[in-house]
Structure formats: C-alpha cells, structure tokens
Motif scaffolding. Structure first.
Motif, PDB file in Angstrom:
ATOM      1  N   GLN A 281       0.888  -1.165   0.013  1.00 56.01           N
ATOM      2  CA  GLN A 281      -0.062  -0.132  -0.108  1.00 56.01           C
ATOM      3  C   GLN A 281       0.921   1.164   0.062  1.00 56.01           C
ATOM      4  OE1 GLN A 281      -3.620   0.674  -0.111  1.00 56.01           O
ATOM      5  NE2 GLN A 281      -2.608   2.783  -0.570  1.00 56.01           N
ATOM      6  N   ALA A 282       0.625   2.278  -1.016  1.00 59.29           N
ATOM      7  CA  ALA A 282       1.289   3.253  -1.046  1.00 59.29           C
ATOM      8  C   ALA A 282       0.651   4.221  -0.099  1.00 59.29           C
ATOM      9  CB  ALA A 282       1.482   4.046  -2.448  1.00 59.29           C
ATOM     10  N   ILE A 283       1.447   4.786   0.862  1.00 62.43           N
ATOM     11  CA  ILE A 283       0.830   5.947   1.580  1.00 62.43           C
ATOM     12  C   ILE A 283       1.935   7.197   1.772  1.00 62.43           C
ATOM     13  CG2 ILE A 283      -0.116   4.044   3.146  1.00 62.43           C
ATOM     14  CD1 ILE A 283       2.095   4.965   5.448  1.00 62.43           C
ATOM     15  N   SER A 284       1.476   8.199   2.312  1.00 64.03           N
ATOM     16  CA  SER A 284       2.435   9.267   2.680  1.00 64.03           C
ATOM     17  C   SER A 284       2.026   9.983   3.961  1.00 64.03           C
ATOM     18  CB  SER A 284       1.953  10.489   1.337  1.00 64.03           C
ATOM     19  OG  SER A 284       0.568  11.017   1.703  1.00 64.03           O
ATOM     20  N   LEU A 285       2.918  10.432   4.549  1.00 63.28           N
ATOM     21  CA  LEU A 285       2.975  11.272   5.822  1.00 63.28           C
ATOM     22  C   LEU A 285       3.069  12.591   5.524  1.00 63.28           C
ATOM     23  CD1 LEU A 285       5.433   8.841   7.977  1.00 63.28           C
ATOM     24  CD2 LEU A 285       3.261   8.488   7.304  1.00 63.28           C
ATOM     25  N   SER A 286       2.100  13.350   6.036  1.00 65.43           N
ATOM     26  CA  SER A 286       2.261  14.819   6.124  1.00 65.43           C
ATOM     27  C   SER A 286       2.790  15.222   7.343  1.00 65.43           C
ATOM     28  CB  SER A 286       0.650  15.532   6.018  1.00 65.43           C
ATOM     29  OG  SER A 286       0.302  15.184   4.673  1.00 65.43           O
ATOM     30  N   CYS A 287       3.878  16.089   7.474  1.00 65.82           N
ATOM     31  CA  CYS A 287       4.771  16.310   8.770  1.00 65.82           C
ATOM     32  C   CYS A 287       5.121  17.763   8.599  1.00 65.82           C
ATOM     33  CB  CYS A 287       6.037  15.331   8.493  1.00 65.82           C
ATOM     34  SG  CYS A 287       5.715  13.676   8.116  1.00 65.82           S
ATOM     35  N   LEU A 288       5.471  18.211  10.048  1.00 65.54           N
ATOM     36  CA  LEU A 288       6.337  19.523  10.223  1.00 65.54           C
ATOM     37  C   LEU A 288       7.412  19.059  10.763  1.00 65.54           C
ATOM     38  CD1 LEU A 288       3.454  21.730  11.624  1.00 65.54           C
ATOM     39  CD2 LEU A 288       4.142  21.655   9.415  1.00 65.54           C
ATOM     40  N   PHE A 289       8.536  19.766  10.421  1.00 60.20           N
ATOM     41  CA  PHE A 289      10.120  19.567  10.937  1.00 60.20           C
ATOM     42  C   PHE A 289      10.477  21.022  11.374  1.00 60.20           C
ATOM     43  CE2 PHE A 289       9.153  15.800   8.305  1.00 60.20           C
ATOM     44  CZ  PHE A 289      10.307  14.978   8.951  1.00 60.20           C
ATOM     45  N   LYS A 290      11.317  21.023  12.078  1.00 57.95           N
ATOM     46  CA  LYS A 290      12.255  21.956  12.857  1.00 57.95           C
ATOM     47  C   LYS A 290      13.360  21.476  13.493  1.00 57.95           C
ATOM     48  CE  LYS A 290      11.754  26.161  15.529  1.00 57.95           C
ATOM     49  NZ  LYS A 290      11.162  27.099  16.596  1.00 57.95           N
ATOM     50  N   GLN A 291      14.582  22.124  13.128  1.00 56.71           N
ATOM     51  CA  GLN A 291      15.964  21.657  14.003  1.00 56.71           C
ATOM     52  C   GLN A 291      15.902  20.629  14.683  1.00 56.71           C
ATOM     53  OE1 GLN A 291      15.516  25.141  16.327  1.00 56.71           O
ATOM     54  NE2 GLN A 291      16.234  26.687  14.943  1.00 56.71           N
ATOM     55  N   GLY A 292      15.644  19.436  13.857  1.00 55.16           N
ATOM     56  CA  GLY A 292      16.014  17.948  14.393  1.00 55.16           C
ATOM     57  C   GLY A 292      14.739  17.402  14.895  1.00 55.16           C
ATOM     58  N   ARG A 293      13.578  18.164  15.094  1.00 57.68           N
ATOM     59  CA  ARG A 293      12.412  17.645  15.469  1.00 57.68           C
ATOM     60  C   ARG A 293      11.252  17.632  14.443  1.00 57.68           C
ATOM     61  NH1 ARG A 293      10.125  20.816  20.479  1.00 57.68           N
ATOM     62  NH2 ARG A 293       9.127  18.910  20.701  1.00 57.68           N
ATOM     63  N   GLY A 294      10.432  16.451  14.731  1.00 55.23           N
ATOM     64  CA  GLY A 294       9.386  16.242  13.345  1.00 55.23           C
ATOM     65  C   GLY A 294       8.246  15.997  14.262  1.00 55.23           C
ATOM     66  N   TRP A 295       7.185  16.522  13.529  1.00 56.03           N
ATOM     67  CA  TRP A 295       5.608  16.131  14.101  1.00 56.03           C
ATOM     68  C   TRP A 295       4.775  15.446  12.901  1.00 56.03           C
ATOM     69  CZ3 TRP A 295       8.489  20.432  14.776  1.00 56.03           C
ATOM     70  CH2 TRP A 295       8.584  21.015  16.095  1.00 56.03           C
ATOM     71  N   LEU A 296       4.309  14.423  13.187  1.00 54.93           N
ATOM     72  CA  LEU A 296       3.332  13.757  12.307  1.00 54.93           C
ATOM     73  C   LEU A 296       1.963  14.446  12.170  1.00 54.93           C
ATOM     74  CD1 LEU A 296       2.666  11.720  10.162  1.00 54.93           C
ATOM     75  CD2 LEU A 296       2.022  10.176  12.251  1.00 54.93           C
ATOM     76  N   LEU A 297       1.450  15.008  11.228  1.00 53.66           N
ATOM     77  CA  LEU A 297       0.358  15.832  11.006  1.00 53.66           C
ATOM     78  C   LEU A 297      -0.907  14.594  10.850  1.00 53.66           C
ATOM     79  CD1 LEU A 297       0.978  18.652   9.029  1.00 53.66           C
ATOM     80  CD2 LEU A 297       0.481  18.646  11.385  1.00 53.66           C
ATOM     81  N   CYS A 298      -0.559  13.748   9.708  1.00 60.69           N
ATOM     82  CA  CYS A 298      -1.621  12.570   9.445  1.00 60.69           C
ATOM     83  C   CYS A 298      -1.122  11.703   8.524  1.00 60.69           C
ATOM     84  CB  CYS A 298      -2.824  13.309   8.813  1.00 60.69           C
ATOM     85  SG  CYS A 298      -2.603  14.210   7.405  1.00 60.69           S
ATOM     86  N   CYS A 299      -1.635  10.562   8.464  1.00 62.52           N
ATOM     87  CA  CYS A 299      -1.469   9.456   7.571  1.00 62.52           C
ATOM     88  C   CYS A 299      -2.248   9.506   6.334  1.00 62.52           C
ATOM     89  CB  CYS A 299      -1.332   8.252   7.992  1.00 62.52           C
ATOM     90  SG  CYS A 299      -0.195   7.998   9.540  1.00 62.52           S
ATOM     91  N   ASN A 300      -1.911   9.323   5.035  1.00 61.49           N
ATOM     92  CA  ASN A 300      -2.720   9.532   3.930  1.00 61.49           C
ATOM     93  C   ASN A 300      -2.504   8.059   3.119  1.00 61.49           C
ATOM     94  OD1 ASN A 300      -3.022  12.234   4.737  1.00 61.49           O
ATOM     95  ND2 ASN A 300      -0.881  12.590   3.686  1.00 61.49           N
ATOM     96  N   ARG A 301      -3.549   7.595   2.493  1.00 64.51           N
ATOM     97  CA  ARG A 301      -3.471   6.352   1.563  1.00 64.51           C
ATOM     98  C   ARG A 301      -3.486   6.977  -0.137  1.00 64.51           C
ATOM     99  NH1 ARG A 301      -7.606   4.146   3.152  1.00 64.51           N
ATOM    100  NH2 ARG A 301      -8.938   4.662   1.497  1.00 64.51           N
ATOM    101  N   GLN A 302      -2.431   6.558  -0.553  1.00 67.06           N
ATOM    102  CA  GLN A 302      -2.417   6.902  -2.201  1.00 67.06           C
ATOM    103  C   GLN A 302      -3.169   5.881  -2.878  1.00 67.06           C
ATOM    104  OE1 GLN A 302       1.636   7.620  -2.373  1.00 67.06           O
ATOM    105  NE2 GLN A 302       1.525   9.899  -2.191  1.00 67.06           N
ATOM    106  N   GLN A 303      -3.986   6.295  -3.861  1.00 65.93           N
ATOM    107  CA  GLN A 303      -4.493   5.410  -4.875  1.00 65.93           C
ATOM    108  C   GLN A 303      -3.686   5.621  -6.268  1.00 65.93           C
ATOM    109  OE1 GLN A 303      -8.642   6.017  -4.862  1.00 65.93           O
ATOM    110  NE2 GLN A 303      -8.833   5.439  -2.649  1.00 65.93           N
ATOM    111  N   VAL A 304      -2.976   4.500  -6.311  1.00 66.41           N
ATOM    112  CA  VAL A 304      -1.936   4.459  -7.600  1.00 66.41           C
ATOM    113  C   VAL A 304      -2.248   3.543  -8.897  1.00 66.41           C
ATOM    114  CG1 VAL A 304       0.613   4.456  -8.116  1.00 66.41           C
ATOM    115  CG2 VAL A 304      -0.119   5.427  -6.054  1.00 66.41           C
ATOM    116  N   ALA A 305      -2.305   3.859  -9.951  1.00 62.17           N
ATOM    117  CA  ALA A 305      -2.553   2.919 -10.791  1.00 62.17           C
ATOM    118  C   ALA A 305      -1.731   2.690 -11.734  1.00 62.17           C
ATOM    119  CB  ALA A 305      -4.034   3.616 -11.784  1.00 62.17           C
TER     120      ALA A 305
END
Length: 326
Positions: A198-222
């Motif tokens: 399953q192809a997915i993507s993560l939407s994130c924020l980053f700053k100076q060596g720190r990371g925050w996950l906003l949400c997980c997303n499912r990609q529909q790829v043909a």
C-alpha cells in the motif's frame, strides 16, 4: 507566494492539465489557510490563464503574460517581501534556485534551505542518508553501470523526478536494455525493486531536528502501460501504525536535521518488510489540500508558529478526506 505552474513558471508554454489541476489545488488550499491569519499582505504572481482563484484580503496579484520572463519578476517580488513561500518541483533545480534566491536576498524562506532541497531532490542520496541512520528504505542503485536486472522486477525513475513522474516498470533484461538505450545519461536515473504493498504518505512538520506527524494518507496509484499514475489521495486515514510513523518522523528529523516546515514523506507498506521510505518531499504536496478539512489543523498557521516556537496540532476534526487528482 509563488506556485510554479499557476504563477508563470510556464509562461508562454502549454499548461499541462494534470499539473495545472494539482498546482491550482495546492495554491488555493494555502490561500484558504492564509485567509484566517491577520496582518498579512500577499504578493502573488499569477499566469494570466489562472486568475480564477479565491484570494485573501490584502492580496496583490501580479499578472504574468505569455511574453513575460518570470525570473526577474520573482527576484523583484522577493526583494519586496519579508517572507517567501514557494511551491515548485525539485526537478531541474527549480525549487533549489528559488530557495537560493530567497537566501541571497536575506528574506525568510518558509521551507527547508537550498542544501536540504538538493539532498531530498536526489532520491539516491536521500536513500543513502536515511540508510546510514538505520532507517527502513526501498533499496536504490544508480542506473549507471547496470547491465542486468538487479531485482526480479524493477522500477527506473529520474533521480530528481517528482512523484510518479518518469517512473517505468521493467520486467526483464531485454526491456531493461531497450529502456536504457532510449535514455540519456544513466547517472541521472536510479533503479529500485518493484514492491507490492500500500502506497501511503505522511504529512509532517519539521524544525531543527524535531518532527511532528500531522496525518497519514493513503495513495491510490494506478499502473498504465508500465507507468504509475496517482489517481487520488485519502488524507487522514486511520492507520494502526500511527505511533510507529510518529517515531519514524522523529528519526528522519535526526537524520536530516535541516528539514524545516511542511514536508511530505512517501512510503510503501510491504507485507514482508514492513513500511519502507520511498522519498522525502521538502515542499507542499497534494495531500496538503485535504489536511484542514480532515483535521481542522491550519497548516499555514502552524508553519508560522515554527518561526519562533512549536506547532499546536490540536484536532478540531478527525475524518478522512479524499483528494482526487484530475
């Protein structure tokens, strides 16, 4: 603000329908997020073919005509601005050059710096950096020097391609040689195994060596004629691995501490090896369009918070939202 497709990056040339749709959706979503932020004045170059947008108050549109050269216009607008938020592809060094122009103009860039963009634009270099930090990645090799199939089934893609752009599935040595004979310099391409999952993507924020996950997303790829095509993305899907992905984002932040702002991460969830990282996109991605409707998080507001603090990721909504790629 500058979105490459709608903002005059292709002035005088044909606007590809699919890229225009994606670029327009991302730009409108960002504009919608900015509408609720006070005391902003926006400078927005727009291709004269793309003027039908809903704009925040205090937006000055700079129409770009067929005869215009966007580069000097952008340089002048950057000199007038305090902060700059470009939306552009990494391929061909486009996003990198924009980042360098902003840096050289001593303005605030609302995404990662040029060197980080260069690293993420090079999928092979990104793979090696992440693997060196023991992060799970899809194996990748340079196409240069390849004479036979290194994997049972392979995918060839440009090292600096965006999304599915230029990716080609290869299922045998004859097909590999035929494709290689039709390519330019093989050093500009990489080869990876074709993996099921399953192809997915993560939407994130980053700053100076720190990371925050906003949400997980499912990609529909043909797959059509041995090429991938992204059809849709379901933003903010329930994912049993969410804690794993938050930890993964934190590990990526340590591996590439110069990541800053909104970043998209593409992953394939395999049955036998688990989730493997495909690439890192240091810019707005199509998933951005669905984040606020799905979560209530105003990502633009949170990016501004990163300038002098931390994001507030409190949810006011929690549902999946489908974003179709036209």
């Amino acid at each position: 603000m500058f979105e490459f497709i709608t903002g005059g990056g292709l002035a005088g040339r044909t606007l590809p329908a699919s890229l225009l749709a994606e670029g327009g959706m991302m730009l409108q979503a960002l504009l919608d997020d900015l509408k609720s932020l006070p005391n902003l004045e926006l400078l927005l170059p727009l291709d004269q073919r793309c003027l039908n947008l809903s704009l925040p108050a205090n937006t000055r549109v700079i129409p770009i005509t067929r005869a215009d050269n966007i580069n000097p216009i952008l340089q002048d607008l950057i000199r007038q601005a305090d902060l700059v938020w470009p939306i552009a592809p990494e391929s061909g060094g486009i996003l990198e050059q924009l980042a360098r122009t902003v840096f050289n103009s001593h303005k605030v860039l609302l995404l990662s710096g040029a060197e980080t963009i260069v690293l993420c634009a090079d999928k092979l270099a990104t793979c090696r950096r992440l693997a060196a930090h023991a992060l799970p990645v899809v194996p990748a090799q340079s196409l240069s020097g390849i004479n036979d199939m290194p994997f049972r089934q392979c995918v060839i893609k440009p090292i600096d391609g965006v999304g599915c752009e230029g990716s080609l599935i290869i299922d045998g040595s004859e097909a590999l040689l035929a494709v290689m004979n039709g390519l330019g310099d093989p050093a500009n391409y990489l080869i990876q195994p074709l993996l099921e999952g399953q192809a997915i993507s993560l939407s994130c924020l980053f700053k100076q060596g720190r990371g925050w996950l906003l949400c997980c997303n499912r990609q529909q790829v043909a797959v059509e004629q041995n090429r991938f095509r992204l059809e849709a993305c379901v933003v903010n899907t329930a994912n049993p691995r969410r804690d794993f992905y938050q930890n993964l984002v934190e590990r990526i932040a340590l591996a590439i501490p110069s990541l800053w702002g909104y970043v998209g991460i593409d992953i394939i969830e395999t049955a036998d090896q688990g989730p493997l990282i495909l690439e890192i996109n240091p810019r707005l991605t199509t998933s951005y369009v669905g984040i606020k409707p799905a979560t209530g998080i105003n990502v633009a507001e949170q990016v501004f918070h990163l300038l002098d603090g931390e994001p507030d990721l409190s949810l006011s909504n929690d549902q999946p939202v489908r974003v179709d790629i036209h």
